[in-house]
Design an enzyme around this catalytic site. Structure first.
Site, PDB file in Angstrom:
ATOM      1  N   ARG B  65      23.854  10.867 -19.113  1.00 53.55           N
ATOM      2  CA  ARG B  65      24.600   9.768 -19.765  1.00 53.55           C
ATOM      3  C   ARG B  65      25.168   8.720 -18.816  1.00 53.55           C
ATOM      4  NH1 ARG B  65      22.225  10.941 -24.487  1.00 53.55           N
ATOM      5  NH2 ARG B  65      23.096  12.740 -25.568  1.00 53.55           N
ATOM      6  N   HIS B 180       8.206  11.106 -26.020  1.00 53.06           N
ATOM      7  CA  HIS B 180       8.986  11.517 -27.196  1.00 53.06           C
ATOM      8  C   HIS B 180       8.148  11.109 -28.403  1.00 53.06           C
ATOM      9  CE1 HIS B 180      12.949  11.462 -29.567  1.00 53.06           C
ATOM     10  NE2 HIS B 180      12.074  10.936 -30.396  1.00 53.06           N
ATOM     11  N   ASP B 306      16.412  19.701 -23.105  1.00 52.19           N
ATOM     12  CA  ASP B 306      16.912  18.527 -23.825  1.00 52.19           C
ATOM     13  C   ASP B 306      18.433  18.627 -23.971  1.00 52.19           C
ATOM     14  OD1 ASP B 306      17.173  16.176 -25.145  1.00 52.19           O
ATOM     15  OD2 ASP B 306      16.082  16.768 -26.951  1.00 52.19           O
ATOM     16  N   PHE B 324      22.448  13.016 -32.885  1.00 50.53           N
ATOM     17  CA  PHE B 324      21.469  14.082 -32.679  1.00 50.53           C
ATOM     18  C   PHE B 324      21.699  14.701 -31.296  1.00 50.53           C
ATOM     19  CE2 PHE B 324      19.307  11.171 -35.607  1.00 50.53           C
ATOM     20  CZ  PHE B 324      18.720  12.032 -36.534  1.00 50.53           C
ATOM     21  N   GLY B 325      21.605  16.010 -31.185  1.00 51.76           N
ATOM     22  CA  GLY B 325      21.607  16.596 -29.847  1.00 51.76           C
ATOM     23  C   GLY B 325      22.515  17.793 -29.687  1.00 51.76           C
TER      24      GLY B 325
END
Lengths: 307, 427
Positions: B65, B180, B306, B324-325
């Site tokens: 990030r 992806h 991931d 998401f995640g």
């Protein structure tokens, strides 16, 4: 030797011997160009039409000068000024020109095969000055003449052609000509611009560019069109010049001899080649222009007078 | 002291396809000796009795990030999480803000990672400028700046011509492409796998075909261009079948899966809610079986995680709005152990191939992924018998978004050694 071709549609139609004849004649004209006054009367009374459907300065002017130096009358047509803009079909335009009763027609067109097409129904000599991505025979001949005058032995010659092979009629014609004279050819550049099927030109694809240059004695750089980058064939001109452009550190020597640098022009300085290399002793780029004039004189004379 | 001696472990040699009982001597960041009964009075000794000692784990899919969303994770917190999870190397995805699409961002991040100096941080550069899917990035200049792979992760490369050109062009620079796979038209605003759960809960669905159709397209492109292509976070049975068929045609594509796609299915959303919301979405049991069989048959050659940390605010509230995640870097290894070792799908040697040797080979990390003299001393020591409960509130990652809180897992890394330095010690 009697010249058997009515037209010059491509290098592909010429034998090695025929190429040598044109080079020999071109060489004589190139020597003669150093003299003044230059005007000859060999083709006096013959008419030449320059028909350019694509922008061109050096080729069009070169043909115009070649015709005039041989005593011809030269008429220039460009697409912007022609009746095609009024809606006349290409075929009708050419047929109209045919009725003008000229002797030779120099044509450049964006579509591959146009010179061959019009040669099938026009009565005069057709010279291909570049058709789409197919052929540019006088460019190849002038390149070969430049090499010959530099003392290059074609049978011991390896030329690295670097850059946009995919869209280049220059690369195609030059490769065919070089092969007919016994030279080796290497292709390199961004893989996106090295087409599948390139093996038909009987050259070797070598990556990276540095290795291709290392193995060659002549480095032939192709002009990079900005629209190729916009079409996504390579990311940016900055990246192109960094990885595929000829730079000072790449112009290494061959047994103590500088590698010769050639380019069909006009050069994008700083893109295909560092600006400092354009005028170097090893650069044949300016001499290519002079040889272009000489070879076009040789072609006009040979076609019209028949060898 | 520069010397380190790991005694009495079961040494995993994935490059030789075998394990041996031996000691490992490290000198100044390099493995210098592997054999039984090494003694060196000048070396610090780690007792690895009862443990597995193998080349450090390499996670080829993490999100740290930085730059731009440091409140979710940054290079320091991400590196700490990697160490705790037994990873010696990580590959960061480029969908940061701004994205990693310029040499300047790469130089900055690599310099930050060097300053932190905990794990080997490798960077993936964007395929397209701004991750917009329109224009190719400067692949060569990005590689020169230090990027080792290309990806628009988080987004699918929709433009087939762009991807075709990229695959052709990137070969010149030997840059692997990580894809992806999700047809954005089909995916639309899909939130969960298409099926009973989606229908029952009234969530917009993200059909499997969104993944399968793009994988099919890109396999054909990879076949034509012979590019080095890798499909990340596979989720469907059909993807595995397609990849296997093309591999049978000689196409050298690879792929990875995440632990959550092996352990959870779409019904898990009923239990874990937003914490189980991921992309691609959790699928169903047939897919889980197919993914595991794909690993067993060698179709899927890499395990990744991931690791996608988010803030509490990003994950709470309305399911449709939640990010998401899953944050999983610290627990990925025991999660994989649960999915693959406990189920008897693979053994520990294969495990190491999938999580260290194969990733190193794929990324061209020639000094990593193997345990032999002369290699970088990146080593993970794992106790196959340790049990722990997952406690998300003890995560060192800033991301606490994780459905596995409270799970009992077995087979945890107990020591992480990076470039010959002990970053996590056996307790």
């Amino acid at each position: 030797m009697e010249w058997k071709h009515k037209h010059l549609l491509g290098i592909d139609q010429l034998s090695g011997e025929e190429i040598k004849i044109l080079l020999e004649k071109g060489n004589q004209y190139r020597n003669w160009l150093e003299q003044s006054p230059k005007k000859l009367t060999r083709l006096s009374g013959y008419y030449l039409i320059n028909l350019f459907f694509e922008a061109s300065t050096r080729t069009r002017v070169s043909f115009e000068m070649a015709g005039k130096l041989l005593g011809m009358e030269v008429v220039n047509f460009t697409n912007e000024l022609s009746s095609l803009n009024k809606g006349e079909s290409f075929r009708d335009t050419v047929r109209t020109l045919a009725r003008m009763k000229a002797d030779a027609l120099v044509i450049r067109h964006r579509s591959s095969g146009i010179p061959l097409y019009i040669s099938q129904f026009l009565p005069f000599h057709i010279i291909n000055a570049g058709d789409g991505m197919r052929e540019h025979p006088t460019q190849a001949l002038l390149d070969l003449l430049t090499m010959k005058r530099d003392g290059i032995d074609f049978t011991r010659n390896t030329v690295a052609i670097i850059g946009d092979i995919l869209h280049s009629r220059v690369a195609r014609s030059l490769s065919i000509g070089l092969k007919k004279l016994g030279s080796q050819i290497i292709f390199s550049g961004p893989p996106t611009l090295i087409p599948k099927g390139i093996e038909v030109l009987e050259g070797q694809v070598i990556y990276p560019v540095e290795e291709a240059i290392r193995q060659a004695n002549v480095v032939y750089l192709l002009r990079i069109q900005k629209e190729r980058q916009e079409a996504g064939f390579f990311p940016s001109t900055k990246e192109y010049s960094h990885f595929f452009g000829l730079k000072e550190n790449l112009k290494n020597t061959n047994n103590g001899r500088w590698k010769k640098i050639m380019h069909p022009g006009p050069v994008n300085r700083g893109l295909e080649i560092d600006s400092s290399l354009v005028e170097k002793e090893s650069s044949l780029i300016e001499e290519q222009v002079s040889c272009g004039l000489a070879i076009r004189m040789a072609v006009l004379e040979t076609l019209i007078l028949g060898g | 002291m520069n010397k380190l001696l790991i005694k009495n472990g079961t040494v995993i040699l994935p490059q030789k396809d075998r394990t041996i009982e031996a000691d490992v001597l490290i000198d100044d960041g390099v493995i210098v000796q592997i054999e039984p009964g090494i003694n060196d009075g000048k070396a610090e000794v780690i007792n690895a009795s009862g443990c597995l000692v193998g080349p450090g784990f390499i996670n080829i899919h993490v999100h740290f990030r930085e730059p731009g969303e440091e409140k979710k994770e940054d290079l320091l917190s991400g590196s700490r999480a990697a160490i705790k999870g037994g990873f010696t190397s990580v590959l960061c995805m480029p969908n940061t803000r701004p994205p990693i699409d310029s040499p300047l961002v790469i130089s900055y991040l690599l310099s930050r990672a060097r300053e932190i100096g905990l794990v080997n941080v490798f960077l993936t550069a964007a395929i397209s400028l701004g991750l917009e899917g329109k224009a190719m990035t400067d692949v060569g200049l990005l590689k020169n700046a230090g990027a080792i792979a290309l990806s628009d992760d988080g987004k699918c490369v929709k433009d087939s011509l762009l991807l075709y050109r990229l695959m052709t062009y990137s070969k010149y620079f030997h840059m692997p492409i990580i894809l992806h796979e999700e047809d954005t038209d089909i995916a639309g605003e899909g939130q969960v796998n298409e099926g009973k759960m989606a229908f029952k809960m009234g969530y917009r669905s993200l059909p499997k075909v969104a993944e399968d159709s793009i994988i099919a397209r890109d396999l054909v492109l990879a076949h034509s261009t012979e590019a080095l292509v890798h499909f990340t976070h596979l989720s469907t049975a059909m993807s595995v079948k397609l990849i296997e068929w093309f591999q049978g045609q000689g196409v050298k594509v690879s792929s990875d899966v995440t632990p959550h796609h092996l352990l959870l299915d779409d019904q898990s959303i009923l239990q874990y809610g937003n914490q189980a919301k991921v992309k691609p979405p959790l699928r169903d049991q047939t897919d889980i079986v197919a993914l595991k069989e794909g690993i067993q048959r060698g179709v899927i050659k890499i395990l990744a995680s991931d690791h996608a940390p988010h803030t509490h605010e990003d994950k709470e509230g309305d399911f449709n709005e939640a990010a998401f995640g899953i944050s999983n870097l610290e627990i990925a290894v025991p999660l994989y152990a649960k999915a693959l070792i406990e189920d008897g799908i693979i053994n520990w040697l294969d495990f190491w191939k999938l999580l260290s040797f194969n990733p190193a080979q794929f990324l061209g990390l020639i000094k990593k992924g193997s345990l032999e003299t002369g290699m970088d001393a990146d080593i993970t020591i794992l106790d196959p018998d340790t049990h722990h409960e997952v406690k998300v509130n003890e995560f060192v990652s800033k991301g606490r978004n994780c459905p596995f809180d409270g799970w009992q897992l077995k087979g945890w890394p107990v020591a992480t050694i990076v470039n010959g330095k002990i970053m996590m010690r056996p307790s």
